[in-house]
Design a protein around this motif. Sequence first.
Motif, PDB file in Angstrom:
ATOM      1  N   PHE A 182       0.790  -1.119   0.543  1.00  0.00           N
ATOM      2  CA  PHE A 182       0.444   0.151  -0.105  1.00  0.00           C
ATOM      3  C   PHE A 182       1.007   1.426  -0.135  1.00  0.00           C
ATOM      4  O   PHE A 182       2.104   1.143   0.232  1.00  0.00           O
ATOM      5  N   ALA A 183       0.241   2.578  -1.203  1.00  0.00           N
ATOM      6  CA  ALA A 183       1.544   3.226  -0.470  1.00  0.00           C
ATOM      7  C   ALA A 183       0.370   4.192   0.164  1.00  0.00           C
ATOM      8  O   ALA A 183       1.118   5.219   0.696  1.00  0.00           O
ATOM      9  N   ALA A 184      -0.926   4.636   0.480  1.00  0.00           N
ATOM     10  CA  ALA A 184      -1.806   5.477   1.523  1.00  0.00           C
ATOM     11  C   ALA A 184      -1.202   5.256   2.774  1.00  0.00           C
ATOM     12  O   ALA A 184      -1.117   4.543   3.402  1.00  0.00           O
ATOM     13  N   GLU A 185      -0.422   6.199   2.747  1.00  0.00           N
ATOM     14  CA  GLU A 185      -0.744   6.154   4.759  1.00  0.00           C
ATOM     15  C   GLU A 185      -1.413   5.669   5.620  1.00  0.00           C
ATOM     16  O   GLU A 185      -0.803   5.390   6.445  1.00  0.00           O
ATOM     17  N   GLU A 186      -2.461   6.617   5.459  1.00  0.00           N
ATOM     18  CA  GLU A 186      -3.650   6.595   6.812  1.00  0.00           C
ATOM     19  C   GLU A 186      -4.326   5.251   5.755  1.00  0.00           C
ATOM     20  O   GLU A 186      -6.141   5.952   6.486  1.00  0.00           O
ATOM     21  N   LEU A 187      -4.380   4.212   5.037  1.00  0.00           N
ATOM     22  CA  LEU A 187      -5.511   3.867   4.435  1.00  0.00           C
ATOM     23  C   LEU A 187      -6.301   3.104   5.670  1.00  0.00           C
ATOM     24  O   LEU A 187      -5.043   2.505   6.304  1.00  0.00           O
ATOM     25  N   ARG A 188      -6.518   2.463   5.861  1.00  0.00           N
ATOM     26  CA  ARG A 188      -7.592   1.520   6.485  1.00  0.00           C
ATOM     27  C   ARG A 188      -8.860   0.661   5.207  1.00  0.00           C
ATOM     28  O   ARG A 188      -9.520   1.354   4.571  1.00  0.00           O
ATOM     29  N   LEU A 189      -9.114  -0.672   6.054  1.00  0.00           N
ATOM     30  CA  LEU A 189      -9.931  -0.883   5.357  1.00  0.00           C
ATOM     31  C   LEU A 189     -10.941  -1.716   6.638  1.00  0.00           C
ATOM     32  O   LEU A 189     -10.417  -1.776   7.505  1.00  0.00           O
ATOM     33  N   ASP A 190     -12.201  -1.467   6.039  1.00  0.00           N
ATOM     34  CA  ASP A 190     -13.660  -2.108   6.850  1.00  0.00           C
ATOM     35  C   ASP A 190     -13.936  -3.156   6.517  1.00  0.00           C
ATOM     36  O   ASP A 190     -14.365  -3.712   5.798  1.00  0.00           O
ATOM     37  N   LEU A 191     -12.733  -4.320   7.487  1.00  0.00           N
ATOM     38  CA  LEU A 191     -14.214  -5.354   7.406  1.00  0.00           C
ATOM     39  C   LEU A 191     -14.773  -6.187   8.564  1.00  0.00           C
ATOM     40  O   LEU A 191     -14.705  -5.513   9.533  1.00  0.00           O
ATOM     41  N   THR A 192     -15.720  -6.287   7.907  1.00  0.00           N
ATOM     42  CA  THR A 192     -16.718  -7.062   8.804  1.00  0.00           C
ATOM     43  C   THR A 192     -16.927  -8.887   8.730  1.00  0.00           C
ATOM     44  O   THR A 192     -17.150  -9.368   8.265  1.00  0.00           O
ATOM     45  N   PRO A 193     -16.754  -8.873   9.944  1.00  0.00           N
ATOM     46  CA  PRO A 193     -16.374 -10.025  11.064  1.00  0.00           C
ATOM     47  C   PRO A 193     -18.513 -10.545  10.633  1.00  0.00           C
ATOM     48  O   PRO A 193     -18.937 -10.175  10.540  1.00  0.00           O
ATOM     49  N   ALA A 194     -17.461 -12.214   9.742  1.00  0.00           N
ATOM     50  CA  ALA A 194     -19.010 -12.419   9.237  1.00  0.00           C
ATOM     51  C   ALA A 194     -20.082 -13.413  10.848  1.00  0.00           C
ATOM     52  O   ALA A 194     -18.743 -14.099  11.423  1.00  0.00           O
TER      53      ALA A 194
END
Length: 218
Positions: A182-194
């Motif tokens: 990843f290049a973006a410093e503030e990248l966040r992934l929103d992962l929804t627990p199943a």
Amino acid sequence: MSSPPPQVAVRGEARLVVDPEIATLAVTVTTRARDRQTALERCRAGQDAVAAVLAAAGASVEAVETAGLAVYPEERPGHAAGSAATVSSQVTVGRTDDVGELVVALGRLDGVTVSGPHWQLRPDSRVVEEARLAAVRDAVHRARQYAAAVGARLTALLEISDVGLSSAGPRFAAPVAALARFAAEELRLDLTPAPQEVLGAVEVRFAMSEPDREVFGG
């Protein structure tokens, strides 16, 4: 000789849907070089980088297990023959809210592939016990209904058999991340627990009192 008392046999079932307790990630380091020694050295450096990220996650990471290792010659059209090395690890994350941040941190590393998460319950989860006991309560409830329908009542427990517990797995497909860097410093992934579904089942046999003959028109 007196005849045995009438009996009622039922199957009790329970289905619980709960949030996952842990998540697992597959983390693979892949390196290439002109010779095996260099490929292995680079692979070890990649492992060290992964270990540093996991250490920074603190108590969120509960276990790291080596899942596989491969070192092999590699020939690619237009390139000189060389060697490749890969090592895969399974990472168990105990805090599901931290999974997205950890995936991003690992995905920023060169030569690292992250896949998952796979959501699940702990092997000793109390949900398993809860499903089992809920299945017993369901069996008692059903048996009482059947007995009452013929004007009788339950008098004794004769047998209880654990049919078993099973995990139906997530009700919805878990998101998958296959990441390189990843290049973006503030990248966040929103992962929804199943959500996890646990099924419990028991077979129970009861003795009951004599049915009311009037129920049968007798």
